[in-house]
Enzyme design. Structure first.
Site, PDB file in Angstrom:
ATOM      1  CB  SER A 152      -1.388   5.476   2.247  1.00 49.65           C
ATOM      2  OG  SER A 152      -2.909   5.335   2.110  1.00 49.65           O
ATOM      3  CE  LYS A 178      -2.740   6.668  -1.097  1.00 48.23           C
ATOM      4  NZ  LYS A 178      -2.352   5.800  -2.218  1.00 48.23           N
ATOM      5  CE  LYS A 180      -6.129   4.915   0.553  1.00 44.86           C
ATOM      6  NZ  LYS A 180      -5.783   4.354  -0.823  1.00 44.86           N
ATOM      7  CG  ASP A 205      -5.899   6.675  -3.336  1.00 45.72           C
ATOM      8  OD1 ASP A 205      -6.685   6.661  -4.181  1.00 45.72           O
ATOM      9  OD2 ASP A 205      -5.204   5.659  -3.241  1.00 45.72           O
ATOM     10  CD  GLU A 230      -3.004   6.418  -5.299  1.00 46.85           C
ATOM     11  OE1 GLU A 230      -2.800   7.120  -4.599  1.00 46.85           O
ATOM     12  OE2 GLU A 230      -3.050   5.222  -5.463  1.00 46.85           O
ATOM     13  CG  ASP A 255      -3.777   2.480  -7.273  1.00 45.27           C
ATOM     14  OD1 ASP A 255      -3.656   1.147  -7.842  1.00 45.27           O
ATOM     15  OD2 ASP A 255      -4.060   2.424  -6.150  1.00 45.27           O
ATOM     16  CE  LYS A 279      -1.716   0.310  -4.991  1.00 47.24           C
ATOM     17  NZ  LYS A 279      -3.018   0.431  -4.677  1.00 47.24           N
ATOM     18  N   GLY A 307       1.137   0.898  -2.460  1.00 48.06           N
ATOM     19  CA  GLY A 307       1.442  -0.123  -1.440  1.00 48.06           C
ATOM     20  C   GLY A 307      -0.034  -0.894  -1.101  1.00 48.06           C
TER      21      GLY A 307
HETATM   22  O1  OSB Z   1      -5.504   2.747  -3.415  1.00 42.16           O
HETATM   23  O2  OSB Z   1      -3.265   2.951  -2.822  1.00 42.16           O
HETATM   24  C1  OSB Z   1      -4.499   2.334  -2.411  1.00 42.16           C
HETATM   25  C2  OSB Z   1      -4.364  -0.018   0.501  1.00 42.16           C
HETATM   26  C3  OSB Z   1      -5.118  -1.095   0.125  1.00 42.16           C
HETATM   27  C4  OSB Z   1      -5.782  -1.002  -1.115  1.00 42.16           C
HETATM   28  C5  OSB Z   1      -5.327   0.217  -1.919  1.00 42.16           C
HETATM   29  C6  OSB Z   1      -4.494   1.268  -1.551  1.00 42.16           C
HETATM   30  C7  OSB Z   1      -4.080   1.010  -0.269  1.00 42.16           C
HETATM   31  C8  OSB Z   1      -3.025   2.212   0.282  1.00 42.16           C
HETATM   32  C9  OSB Z   1      -2.307   1.787   1.308  1.00 42.16           C
HETATM   33  O3  OSB Z   1      -3.400   3.241   0.030  1.00 42.16           O
HETATM   34  C10 OSB Z   1      -1.066   1.715   0.920  1.00 42.16           C
HETATM   35  C11 OSB Z   1      -0.214   1.134   2.049  1.00 42.16           C
HETATM   36  O4  OSB Z   1       0.184   1.603   3.025  1.00 42.16           O
HETATM   37  O5  OSB Z   1       0.425  -0.117   1.961  1.00 42.16           O
HETATM   38 MG    MG Z   2      -4.475   3.995  -4.478  1.00 36.16          MG
END
Ligand code: OSB
Ligand code: MG
Length: 389
Positions: A152, A178, A180, A205, A230, A255, A279, A307
Site C-alpha cells: 500500500s 495499491k 491511496k 484505496d 477500496e 474495508d 483486518k 494491513g
Molecule cells: O485503509 O488499508 C487501509 C494503513 C493504516 C490505516 C488504514 C489502511 C492502511 C493501509 C496500509 O493501507 C496497509 C499496510 O501497509 O499495513
Molecule cells: Mg483500506
C-alpha cells in the site's frame, strides 16, 4: 495448563483448559521508516498497544491496531487502554478458557471496541498455539506455507515521487500495488502509474473520501482496469456503495464498512461490494475473521488481508490468518523493512524476490520478539492480575 477428560464419548479427548494469570498492556511508540499519508492525513510514528497474556509460564502476544487519532476508526489507543483495563481484562483474567473461540463471546456485553477486543483475543490464539506446540496457521486451519504479498503506497508529495515509490516496490518483487487516493489525487495518479508501468496488478484505496455525488468522476477510473477500488464512500454508507457499484465497472472492495460479520452479510446481499478486505482488528479478532472469511467464501466473494502498519508482532498474526483458502488475492502484508528499522522482532519479516512471505513454522506466531526493543519503545505499562477473592 490442566488436562481433564471431556464429556464421555467414543474417543478419549483431552481437553486443554487455559487459565489466564496475567495481562500485560503497553503503549508503544515506534518511528516509521517513511511517513504514511492517507486521505486522513500523514503520520511519522506509529503509536500502538501491545497485549501479552500469560498462563503458567507460557505467553501470547496481540497487537492493537487502534491509532493515536480516531480517523480510520472511532477507537484510539486511549479508548482501547480504557476498555482493555476496565472491561476486557476483568472478563478474561482467571477465566478457564477451553478454546480461543470462547474469548470474543466472553466480551459480548461490551458493544463495539473491536480493536481492543481483537488485541486480547489474538494474544489468546498465540498463547494456545504455543501451548499446543503448533504454528498459529495450523491452529487457525490455514493451508499455505507462503503468502502472496502486496504493498500500500501512501499519498506522495508529487507524482514523480509516486512513480519512484511504485518502481521501488515492483523491484522488491511485490505482487500488486495499491495506491491511496483522495479528491485531487486520483485519476492523474492512476494515469501516471499505468502509463509508466503498464499492465501491473493495480488498485486504489480512498478510505471513504468520496460521496455518491462523485460517482461520475469515479467512473473515470473504469478506463484503467483496476483490480478494485477500496472503500470509496463513508464507512456507514452500505447502500451508497451498492448504488455506486451499479454505476462503475471497477469492483468495489469494502474495508472500514465491514466491522462485523452481520454487516458483511448485508453488504453482500445488496451487492455493495464484490471483494472484502479482512483486518482482524476491525472485526474483533481471528475468530470473527474466520467467520467473515467463510461467509465470503460461501458467496463467492474473494478476500484479502489488509494491513494497519503493524509491527512484526501484528504482522506475524496477519501472515498466519492469510493462510486460509479464500485469501485468494495478495494482501497489504509486506516486509518489516518498509515500516520499522529495527522492527520489534528479529529476524524481521522479509519478502522473497517472487513477492511472497514465508509463514513462520515455529509454535504460535513464530517470530522472536526483542524484549529490549519493546522496553525502549514503551511509553506506558500496566500489569493486571486476577482479582483475589
Ligand atoms: O485503509 O488499508 C487501509 C494503513 C493504516 C490505516 C488504514 C489502511 C492502511 C493501509 C496500509 O493501507 C496497509 C499496510 O501497509 O499495513
Ligand atoms: Mg483500506
Amino acid at each position: 495448563m490442566r488436562s481433564g477428560q471431556a464429556a464421555p464419548c467414543l474417543h478419549a479427548i483431552i481437553q486443554i483448559v487455559v487459565r489466564i494469570d496475567r495481562l500485560e498492556l503497553r503503549l508503544l511508540r515506534l518511528p516509521l521508516v517513511r511517513f504514511f499519508e492517507t486521505s486522513f492525513g500523514r503520520i511519522d510514528d506509529k503509536h500502538f498497544l501491545l497485549v501479552k497474556l500469560e498462563s503458567e509460564g507460557q505467553f501470547g502476544f496481540g497487537e492493537c491496531v487502534a491509532d493515536h487519532d480516531p480517523y480510520y476508526s472511532a477507537e484510539t489507543n486511549e479508548t482501547a487502554w480504557h476498555v482493555i483495563t476496565g472491561f476486557l481484562a476483568p472478563r478474561i483474567l482467571g477465566l478457564d478458557i477451553a478454546h480461543p473461540h470462547d474469548v470474543f463471546p466472553a466480551f459480548r456485553a461490551i458493544r463495539g471496541h473491536n480493536m481492543a477486543k481483537a488485541a486480547v483475543e489474538m494474544a489468546a490464539w498465540d498463547l494456545f498455539a504455543r501451548l499446543q506446540g503448533l504454528p498459529l496457521s495450523r491452529v487457525l486451519g490455514g493451508t499455505r506455507s507462503e503468502i502472496p504479498s502486496g504493498v500500500s503506497i501512501g499519498i506522495q508529495d508529487s507524482l514523480d515521487r509516486l512513480v519512484s515509490s511504485v518502481e521501488r516496490e515492483l523491484e522488491a518483487g511485490y505482487q500488486r500495488i495499491k495506491i491511496k487516493i483522495k479528491p485531487g489525487w486520483d485519476v492523474e495518479a492512476v494515469e501516471r502509474v499505468r502509463s509508466r508501468f503498464g499492465d501491473i496488478p493495480l488498485m486504489v484505496d480512498a478510505n471513504g473520501a468520496y460521496t455518491l455525488a462523485d460517482g461520475t468522476h469515479l467512473a473515470r477510473l473504469d478506463d484503467y482496469d483496476l483490480m478494485m477500488i477500496e472503500q470509496p464512500l463513508e464507512y456507514d454508507d452500505i447502500c451508497g456503495h451498492a448504488r455506486l457499484q451499479e454505476r462503475i465497472r471497477t469492483p468495489v472492495c469494502l474495508d472500514e464498512s465491514i466491522y462485523s460479520v452481520r454487516v458483511a452479510e448485508e453488504a453482500i446481499r445488496i451487492r455493495a461490494c464484490r471483494i472484502v478486505n479482512i483486518k482482524p482488528g476491525r472485526v474483533g479478532g481471528h475468530g470473527q475473521s474466520m467467520r467473515l472469511h467463510d461467509l465470503c467464501q460461501a458467496h463467492g466473494i474473494p478476500v484479502w488481508h489488509g494491513g494497519m502498519l503493524e509491527s512484526g508482532i501484528g504482522r506475524a498474526h496477519n501472515i498466519h490468518l492469510s493462510t486460509l483458502p479464500n485469501f485468494s488475492m495478495p494482501g497489504d502484508v509486506a516486509a518489516s523493512a518498509r515500516y520499522f528499522d529495527p522492527d520489534l522482532i528479529d529476524p524481521p519479516i522479509e519478502v522473497s524476490p517472487r513477492g511472497t512471505i514465508a509463514v513462520p513454522d515455529r509454535p504460535g506466531i513464530g517470530v522472536a520478539e526483542m524484549q529490549e526493543r519493546i522496553d525502549d519503545a514503551t511509553e506506558r505499562l500496566a500489569a493486571l492480575e486476577p482479582a483475589r477473592v
